[in-house]
Design an enzyme around this catalytic site. Structure first.
Site, PDB file in Angstrom:
ATOM      1  N   THR B 125       0.813  -1.218   0.000  1.00 28.67           N
ATOM      2  CA  THR B 125       0.000   0.000   0.000  1.00 28.67           C
ATOM      3  C   THR B 125       0.848   1.271   0.000  1.00 28.67           C
ATOM      4  OG1 THR B 125      -1.708  -1.183   1.220  1.00 28.67           O
ATOM      5  CG2 THR B 125      -1.849   1.217   1.244  1.00 28.67           C
ATOM      6  N   GLU B 126       0.365   2.251  -0.755  1.00 30.63           N
ATOM      7  CA  GLU B 126       0.989   3.580  -0.789  1.00 30.63           C
ATOM      8  C   GLU B 126      -0.085   4.629  -0.540  1.00 30.63           C
ATOM      9  OE1 GLU B 126       3.077   4.054  -4.481  1.00 30.63           O
ATOM     10  OE2 GLU B 126       4.261   2.226  -4.176  1.00 30.63           O
ATOM     11  N   PRO B 127       0.332   5.851  -0.238  1.00 30.66           N
ATOM     12  CA  PRO B 127      -0.679   6.878   0.032  1.00 30.66           C
ATOM     13  C   PRO B 127      -1.730   6.988  -1.080  1.00 30.66           C
ATOM     14  CG  PRO B 127       1.466   7.705   0.662  1.00 30.66           C
ATOM     15  CD  PRO B 127       1.697   6.354   0.038  1.00 30.66           C
ATOM     16  N   ALA B 129      -2.285   4.583  -3.392  1.00 33.24           N
ATOM     17  CA  ALA B 129      -2.634   3.270  -3.932  1.00 33.24           C
ATOM     18  C   ALA B 129      -3.007   2.319  -2.802  1.00 33.24           C
ATOM     19  CB  ALA B 129      -1.464   2.698  -4.738  1.00 33.24           C
ATOM     20  N   THR B 265     -31.488  -7.307  35.694  1.00 32.91           N
ATOM     21  CA  THR B 265     -32.326  -6.103  35.652  1.00 32.91           C
ATOM     22  C   THR B 265     -33.772  -6.574  35.713  1.00 32.91           C
ATOM     23  OG1 THR B 265     -32.568  -6.038  33.242  1.00 32.91           O
ATOM     24  CG2 THR B 265     -30.715  -4.791  34.168  1.00 32.91           C
ATOM     25  N   ARG B 306      -8.660 -23.503  -6.696  1.00 34.74           N
ATOM     26  CA  ARG B 306      -8.865 -22.051  -6.672  1.00 34.74           C
ATOM     27  C   ARG B 306      -9.945 -21.674  -5.648  1.00 34.74           C
ATOM     28  NH1 ARG B 306      -8.034 -17.907 -10.808  1.00 34.74           N
ATOM     29  NH2 ARG B 306      -9.454 -16.159 -10.406  1.00 34.74           N
ATOM     30  N   GLU B 358      -6.573  -5.811   3.928  1.00 32.93           N
ATOM     31  CA  GLU B 358      -6.482  -7.010   3.074  1.00 32.93           C
ATOM     32  C   GLU B 358      -7.581  -6.986   2.004  1.00 32.93           C
ATOM     33  OE1 GLU B 358      -3.110  -8.287   4.021  1.00 32.93           O
ATOM     34  OE2 GLU B 358      -4.198  -9.986   3.204  1.00 32.93           O
ATOM     35  N   GLY B 359      -7.828  -5.807   1.479  1.00 35.74           N
ATOM     36  CA  GLY B 359      -8.915  -5.616   0.530  1.00 35.74           C
ATOM     37  C   GLY B 359     -10.158  -5.196   1.290  1.00 35.74           C
TER      38      GLY B 359
END
Ligand SMILES: Cc1cc2nc3c(=O)[nH]c(=O)nc-3n(C[C@H](O)[C@H](O)[C@H](O)COP(=O)(O)OP(=O)(O)OC[C@H]3O[C@@H](n4cnc5c(N)ncnc54)[C@H](O)[C@@H]3O)c2cc1C
Ligand SMILES: Cc1cc2nc3c(=O)[nH]c(=O)nc-3n(C[C@H](O)[C@H](O)[C@H](O)COP(=O)(O)OP(=O)(O)OC[C@H]3O[C@@H](n4cnc5c(N)ncnc54)[C@H](O)[C@@H]3O)c2cc1C
Lengths: 380, 381
Positions: B125-127, B129, B265, B306, B358-359
């Site tokens: 991760t980037e600022p 992206a 209660t 898959r 993670e998405g």
């Protein structure tokens, strides 16, 4: 639906400016420090907000409940804790206004209007929703009440100048055995326990109070002996309206933040605001908040117009609808801001923490549904 | 969980004990102080929890790796979500090397990871992206047999405490390549430590790469294989995130359930009020459904089938469930739930992250629909 007079409109405008100038910039630091919002107390005192609902003859602003609701909403958009200060203030003040003697009104209300801090003390460790399980006892003897017991979670508790305290004067009689008292700061026998370390609403002080043979003059009893429970319930109706307004404000604040963020934030080549999933979230958030706001205004109007039969039900419904909305909207606002929303650099995570309280205090949302459900089934 | 073998049951039993005896007492303090704990790293390293996906000779599990990984994460998360994230990130960070690293790279790195003392971060991760991974701008520029890495990564879990990292870079305009980077290399500069809503016992930090020199031997897998590896990594990690969310949710509702049997209660324990018991019933229904999805996603991965669709479904469903369940757990405890003397408010704050990282859950839904079309051979692009 909202018709404001020119004066009311100007009042609201003034408060909006104050909120932007004095409250907004401090909201983050206040949350971080977790203290009583003295800065807010100062400006609120200066402009009269410590006594919005008190008639002008006692030094208050004499506003309609609707207008006070709108003020709370405005403040809560940027700092819910500061709004809570005013809510607890109103909760502590209204019992005197509702049932206090002329003497009590003349003594206490002008002080509160000048900035003395009020609090409302009902909850105890084993009596929250089930308030009749409270154990604090006031025993009468020779012109005095001697009070023993404890309270917890009391907003403004340890800083309050005046506490509106509920205690049993005749425990056998349950709801018909509770009385209300004004307790002044410094009264011998009053001591403070811990202030809670909370998840949110951190710019609010919530205290344990202890009463050890605390003597209160009879003249400090509010209303008749053993008639405190109905006073508590009447006060709680208004308190629930205020909580609803606070929740609407929190939700709106989160929407505003997420919206401006999403217009700027670009992913996949366009601002995320243009993504359908995000727009649908906004549509839902705004629709729900608008619905909660209208119901809240309706509840306020019911009080203002004295439609007594409808007040409890509408205040309860507004409270749970608005706070559930605030919880969902703030959670979604964090989601829209992604990883940034999760960080303390942005205010939405605070709003999410603050929102959670509105589902709990002044009657949990389950109790609100008990109240509304009972009225509805009864045909009210 | 059905179908586990005796040794697997024993591993989980000892993880449960570790969680209860060692992590539970730590979790509150880690959260309050917002501190990373090397003590936890040591405990996990010794037990082999940081090595799960390595080959068995390096301390990894023989079989059912993803399922066991998920079940271990779930147990740990019940006590301390921040600690559970440590296990996940170690798996995520090392996965590209396990999956695709050259023999030389594996021989260089596996012994270090096998020691259980070194951490590896995963820096994608980037600022600008986050969800849009393809828009990263960190570059690796070729200089003979070397590369110079230039860029900035953010939100790196363990970035400030790891010795190693798998860093996704661009080696050409649309060519993505992972590099193994030693965090003590010249030019690797740690930025600010994030101050977060939850997971406060986890280190999240920014990293700057200023002309960091790496060798072409440090390429993980093949040049240009980076994007694919990042996506494959998710198939393994998302069942783990689902398990993380489930662990948080289970601990919160279990705490609330117990509280609801004791707090009285109106003359009744809370659980006798339908408003409360129905919330608890709904919570466990979600948890059981979530466990089904989580284990299905993990088992498919273990069978080499898959699992992308199920991994996304599990991640999305379990994290949404965890957010709802922890919100309700705080509600069940009333005013006490809102205070730091009780653990549910921490779980509420922790749960929110599982919907984001993670998405984000919106991205999971995109993946699910993409898989649905793919299964049906429908191509609309
Ligand atoms: C920050 C904060 C500020 C507060 N400020 C004040 C204040 O200024 N003054 C004051 O007097 N009090 C104050 N309170 C107390 C607050 O009003 C109580 O916390 C609240 O009424 C709930 O009581 P409890 O916490 O004891 O929860 P409990 O009554 O123990 O309730 C626990 C849970 O059970 C549910 N429940 C209980 N009974 C039923 C039922 N019959 N049917 C269905 N569900 C049920 C509740 O909804 C809740 O989910 C404050 C609390 C907080 C946290
Ligand atoms: C505590 C923490 C730890 C982390 N650890 C790591 C780590 O170790 N390594 C690492 O590389 N990263 C890490 N991350 C980053 C994390 O994976 C990202 O935050 C996440 O992928 C989301 O990206 P973003 O924050 O930039 O949000 P954005 O991508 O800006 O998304 C904002 C919102 O828009 C939505 N959105 C975006 N695109 C679409 C679309 N096409 N359709 C619908 N909705 C969309 C998202 O769902 C989200 O709600 C971490 C983050 C946090 C908060």
């Amino acid at each position: 639906m909202v018709n404001l007079t020119e004066t009311e409109r100007i009042t609201l405008e003034t408060i909006k400016k104050i909120v932007q100038k004095d409250i907004r910039p401090m909201a983050g630091p206040l949350d971080e420090k977790g203290e009583f919002p003295w800065h807010a107390h100062k400006v609120f005192s200066e402009v009269g907000l410590m006594a919005t609902l008190i008639p002008e003859e006692y030094g208050g602003m004499g506003l309609r409940y609707l207008v006070f609701s709108m003020i709370l909403e405005e403040i809560s958009k940027v700092c819910a804790s500061s709004a809570l200060l005013l809510i607890a203030q109103a909760d502590g003040t209204l019992p005197i206004l509702y049932r206090g003697s002329e003497d009590q009104k003349k003594t206490f209300l002008p002080e509160l209007a000048k900035g003395a801090i009020g609090a409302f003390a009902a909850t105890e460790p084993s009596a929250g929703s089930d308030i009749l399980s409270m154990r604090t006892r006031a025993t009468y003897s020779e012109g005095l009440y001697v009070i023993n017991g404890q309270k917890c979670f009391i907003t403004n508790g340890s800083v309050a100048d005046l506490i509106c305290l509920f205690a049993y004067t005749d425990p056998e009689k349950r709801a018909k055995g509770i009385s209300a008292f004004v307790v002044e700061k410094g009264t011998p026998g009053l001591s403070y326990g811990k202030n809670e370390n909370k998840m949110g609403m951190k710019g609010s002080v919530n205290s344990e109070l202890f009463f050890d043979n605390m003597r209160i003059p009879e003249s400090h009893r509010i209303g008749e002996e053993n008639e405190g429970f109905s006073l508590m319930m009447k006060t709680l109706d208004s308190s629930r309206l205020f909580c609803a307004s606070q929740a609407v404000g929190i939700a709106q604040g989160a929407i505003d933040e997420a919206l401006s963020y999403s217009r700027q934030r670009v992913q996949f080549g366009k601002p995320i605001a243009h993504i359908q999933a995000i727009q649908f979230m906004f549509a839902d958030m705004v629709a729900a908040t608008e619905a909660a706001r209208l119901l809240t205004y309706q509840a306020a109007a019911n009080i203002d117009k004295g439609r007594t039969a409808l007040i409890s039900k509408y205040c309860a419904m507004a409270k749970f609808l608005a706070s559930d909305t605030a919880m969902k909207v703030t959670t979604d606002a964090v989601q829209i801001m992604g990883g940034y929303g999760y960080m303390k650099d942005f205010p939405v995570e605070r709003m999410m923490r603050d929102a959670k309280l509105t589902q709990i205090y002044t009657g949990t949302n389950q109790i609100m549904r008990v109240v509304a459900g009972r009225e509805i089934v009864r045909g009210g | 969980m059905q179908g586990l073998k005796t040794p697997q049951i024993m591993i989980l039993e000892s993880v449960r004990r570790l969680a209860r005896e060692r992590l539970m007492p730590l979790s509150r303090e880690l959260d309050l102080k917002g501190e990373f704990s090397w003590e936890v790293v040591e405990l996990f390293g010794e037990m082999g929890l940081l090595q799960i996906f390595l080959p068995p000779e390096f301390g990894g599990l023989e079989e059912d790796k993803c399922l066991m990984f998920s079940l271990i994460v779930e147990e740990v998360a019940k006590a301390c979500a921040s600690s559970a994230l440590l296990i996940i990130i170690q798996a995520v960070g090392s996965y590209p090397i396990v999956e695709s690293g050259s023999q030389e790279l594996q021989e260089r790195v596996f012994p270090r990871l096998a020691s259980g003392k070194e951490l590896i971060a995963y820096l994608v991760t980037e600022p600008d992206a986050g969800s849009d991974v393809a828009s990263i701008s960190t570059k690796a520029i070729k200089k003979g047999e070397y590369y110079l890495i230039q860029g900035r990564k953010c939100f790196g879990t363990n970035a400030g405490v790891a010795n190693l990292s798998s860093v996704l870079t661009k080696t050409a305009p649309s060519e993505y390549t992972f590099f193994l980077v030693e965090m003590n290399s010249k030019g690797v500069i740690l930025g600010k430590v994030e101050d977060k809503l939850g997971f406060r016992g986890s280190n999240t930090q920014e990293v700057f790469f200023e002309e960091v020199l790496v060798h072409e031997r440090d390429i993980i897998g093949k040049k240009g294989e980076g994007f694919l590896l990042a996506m494959k990594d998710f198939d393994m990690s998302r069942p783990g995130i689902a398990a993380l969310a489930l662990g948080i949710a289970e601990a919160a509702i279990e705490y609330a359930l117990e509280y609801a049997t004791k707090r009285v209660t109106f003359g009744q324990p809370l659980i006798k009020h339908q408003a409360i018991s129905f919330m608890i019933a709904d919570a466990w229904t979600l948890i059981e459904a979530g466990r089904g999805l989580m284990s299905k996603a993990a088992r498919l991965w273990d069978q080499g089938i898959r699992n992308t669709k199920y991994a996304s479904m599990a991640k999305c469903f379990c994290s949404d469930a965890a957010m709802k369940i922890t919100t309700d757990a705080v509600q069940i405890l009333g005013g006490y739930g809102y205070c730091k003397d009780y653990p549910v408010e921490r779980m509420f704050r922790d749960a929110k992250l599982t919907q984001i990282f993670e998405g984000a859950n919106q991205i999971q839904r995109i993946i699910i629909q993409r898989e649905l079309l793919r299964e049906r051979n429908i191509n609309l692009d």
